[in-house]
Design a protein around this motif. Sequence first.
Motif, PDB file in Angstrom:
ATOM      1  N   GLY A  30      53.572  40.871  44.956  1.00  0.00           N
ATOM      2  CA  GLY A  30      52.185  40.670  44.335  1.00  0.00           C
ATOM      3  C   GLY A  30      51.327  41.618  43.601  1.00  0.00           C
ATOM      4  N   VAL A  31      51.739  42.880  43.930  1.00  0.00           N
ATOM      5  CA  VAL A  31      51.298  44.001  43.152  1.00  0.00           C
ATOM      6  C   VAL A  31      51.931  44.067  41.708  1.00  0.00           C
ATOM      7  N   GLU A  32      53.292  43.871  41.844  1.00  0.00           N
ATOM      8  CA  GLU A  32      53.907  44.055  40.448  1.00  0.00           C
ATOM      9  C   GLU A  32      53.229  42.630  39.691  1.00  0.00           C
ATOM     10  N   LYS A  33      53.142  41.568  40.208  1.00  0.00           N
ATOM     11  CA  LYS A  33      52.576  40.217  39.263  1.00  0.00           C
ATOM     12  C   LYS A  33      51.432  40.441  38.923  1.00  0.00           C
ATOM     13  N   SER A  34      50.404  41.256  39.555  1.00  0.00           N
ATOM     14  CA  SER A  34      49.122  41.701  39.193  1.00  0.00           C
ATOM     15  C   SER A  34      49.037  42.360  38.054  1.00  0.00           C
ATOM     16  N   PHE A  35      49.984  43.615  38.158  1.00  0.00           N
ATOM     17  CA  PHE A  35      50.113  44.680  36.893  1.00  0.00           C
ATOM     18  C   PHE A  35      50.739  43.967  35.630  1.00  0.00           C
ATOM     19  N   LYS A  37      50.429  40.779  34.939  1.00  0.00           N
ATOM     20  CA  LYS A  37      49.545  39.925  34.161  1.00  0.00           C
ATOM     21  C   LYS A  37      48.382  40.555  33.309  1.00  0.00           C
ATOM     22  N   LYS A  38      47.936  41.801  33.970  1.00  0.00           N
ATOM     23  CA  LYS A  38      46.914  42.617  33.387  1.00  0.00           C
ATOM     24  C   LYS A  38      47.319  43.255  32.247  1.00  0.00           C
ATOM     25  N   TYR A  39      48.603  43.926  32.274  1.00  0.00           N
ATOM     26  CA  TYR A  39      48.971  44.793  31.355  1.00  0.00           C
ATOM     27  C   TYR A  39      50.164  44.427  30.352  1.00  0.00           C
ATOM     28  N   GLY A  40      50.733  43.089  30.814  1.00  0.00           N
ATOM     29  CA  GLY A  40      51.780  42.413  30.145  1.00  0.00           C
ATOM     30  C   GLY A  40      52.850  43.318  29.520  1.00  0.00           C
ATOM     31  N   GLU A  81      47.996  54.877  25.327  1.00  0.00           N
ATOM     32  CA  GLU A  81      47.643  53.499  25.472  1.00  0.00           C
ATOM     33  C   GLU A  81      47.081  53.039  26.594  1.00  0.00           C
ATOM     34  N   ILE A  82      47.517  53.477  27.641  1.00  0.00           N
ATOM     35  CA  ILE A  82      46.643  53.042  29.054  1.00  0.00           C
ATOM     36  C   ILE A  82      46.537  54.383  29.732  1.00  0.00           C
ATOM     37  N   PRO A  83      45.235  55.014  29.711  1.00  0.00           N
ATOM     38  CA  PRO A  83      44.757  56.088  30.279  1.00  0.00           C
ATOM     39  C   PRO A  83      45.168  55.646  32.069  1.00  0.00           C
ATOM     40  N   TYR A  84      45.536  56.800  32.724  1.00  0.00           N
ATOM     41  CA  TYR A  84      46.075  56.983  34.102  1.00  0.00           C
ATOM     42  C   TYR A  84      44.860  56.194  34.773  1.00  0.00           C
ATOM     43  N   LYS A  85      43.539  56.804  34.436  1.00  0.00           N
ATOM     44  CA  LYS A  85      42.261  56.443  35.126  1.00  0.00           C
ATOM     45  C   LYS A  85      42.109  54.947  34.934  1.00  0.00           C
ATOM     46  N   ASP A  86      42.547  54.226  33.882  1.00  0.00           N
ATOM     47  CA  ASP A  86      42.685  52.551  33.803  1.00  0.00           C
ATOM     48  C   ASP A  86      43.213  52.038  34.647  1.00  0.00           C
ATOM     49  N   LEU A  87      44.513  52.640  34.975  1.00  0.00           N
ATOM     50  CA  LEU A  87      45.281  52.197  36.161  1.00  0.00           C
ATOM     51  C   LEU A  87      44.932  52.281  37.366  1.00  0.00           C
ATOM     52  N   LEU A  88      43.977  53.274  37.708  1.00  0.00           N
ATOM     53  CA  LEU A  88      43.505  53.474  38.968  1.00  0.00           C
ATOM     54  C   LEU A  88      42.446  52.746  39.335  1.00  0.00           C
ATOM     55  N   ASP A  89      41.636  52.403  38.056  1.00  0.00           N
ATOM     56  CA  ASP A  89      40.526  51.278  38.206  1.00  0.00           C
ATOM     57  C   ASP A  89      41.058  50.152  38.576  1.00  0.00           C
ATOM     58  N   PHE A  90      42.128  49.842  38.032  1.00  0.00           N
ATOM     59  CA  PHE A  90      42.804  48.169  38.233  1.00  0.00           C
ATOM     60  C   PHE A  90      43.282  48.410  39.554  1.00  0.00           C
ATOM     61  N   PHE A  91      44.068  49.378  39.702  1.00  0.00           N
ATOM     62  CA  PHE A  91      44.489  49.424  41.394  1.00  0.00           C
ATOM     63  C   PHE A  91      43.460  49.074  42.372  1.00  0.00           C
ATOM     64  N   THR A 174      45.277  38.631  48.595  1.00  0.00           N
ATOM     65  CA  THR A 174      44.320  39.578  48.523  1.00  0.00           C
ATOM     66  C   THR A 174      44.788  40.288  46.800  1.00  0.00           C
ATOM     67  N   HIS A 175      45.886  39.844  46.220  1.00  0.00           N
ATOM     68  CA  HIS A 175      46.241  40.402  44.822  1.00  0.00           C
ATOM     69  C   HIS A 175      45.513  39.714  43.696  1.00  0.00           C
ATOM     70  N   PHE A 176      44.508  40.124  43.382  1.00  0.00           N
ATOM     71  CA  PHE A 176      44.087  39.308  41.984  1.00  0.00           C
ATOM     72  C   PHE A 176      42.840  40.297  41.726  1.00  0.00           C
ATOM     73  N   GLU A 177      42.722  40.187  40.388  1.00  0.00           N
ATOM     74  CA  GLU A 177      41.727  41.223  39.684  1.00  0.00           C
ATOM     75  C   GLU A 177      40.056  40.862  40.166  1.00  0.00           C
ATOM     76  N   ARG A 178      39.472  41.496  40.518  1.00  0.00           N
ATOM     77  CA  ARG A 178      38.091  41.383  40.948  1.00  0.00           C
ATOM     78  C   ARG A 178      37.150  42.276  39.910  1.00  0.00           C
ATOM     79  N   SER A 179      36.075  41.729  39.710  1.00  0.00           N
ATOM     80  CA  SER A 179      35.162  42.851  38.883  1.00  0.00           C
ATOM     81  C   SER A 179      34.147  43.562  39.910  1.00  0.00           C
ATOM     82  N   TRP A 180      33.814  44.713  39.388  1.00  0.00           N
ATOM     83  CA  TRP A 180      32.952  45.549  40.189  1.00  0.00           C
ATOM     84  C   TRP A 180      31.699  44.757  40.522  1.00  0.00           C
ATOM     85  N   ASP A 181      31.266  44.049  39.964  1.00  0.00           N
ATOM     86  CA  ASP A 181      30.231  42.969  40.376  1.00  0.00           C
ATOM     87  C   ASP A 181      30.453  42.383  41.809  1.00  0.00           C
TER      88      ASP A 181
END
Length: 190
Positions: A30-35, A37-40, A81-91, A174-181
């Motif tokens: 699921g972790v692989e599929k989520s990443f 899906k997000k980053y293609g 193209e993708i800063p590490y901090k963006d990967l952390l945020d998505f993680f 549990t593996h899906f993208e959530r917004s911070w809200d």
Amino acid sequence: MGSTASGTGFPADPAGQYSLATFGAGCFWGVEKSFQKKYGKSIETLVGYAGGVADQPSYKQVCTGTTNHAEVLQVKYKESEIPYKDLLDFFYRMHDPTTKNRQGGDTGTQYRSAIFYHNEQQKDAANTSIKDLQHHFGKHTISTTIEPMGTFWNAEDYHQDYLNKNPHGYECPTHFERSWDRIHELYGGE
């Protein structure tokens, strides 16, 4: 059911064109599929094992919990193209980082939330991310461990890209993208 894991991640990149990031967030399918899906096609992925004591661990060994390996995703990406901090945020937004050694119904140290850093900059960014993002989770403490990368062991071939090859395979809820809200709502964030 597959051979023993072997290899150590992506081949060397002597030109330094790519960076690697490695995350544990529960079942690596699921972790692989989520990443993906997000980053293609902006990233390449491998699933495997990290953070343990056995050489060439197999899935069967890791599932016993005796090797201390985590199921992990290694991401090959271009920092420009993708800063590490963006990967952390998505993680943090694609799994529950507040449950120790558990994601959904999967329990054990192999399912821990973990960031395996490849250099001091990643280590510093990972430590800072916990401090900066904890408030989003309210009283639910982030339990993500920050560990040196060490050796990455490729998972068996049948695990690679598993959910794309088996679209009806098990996927942790549990593996899906959530917004911070949404995280604020779920966890009582501040």
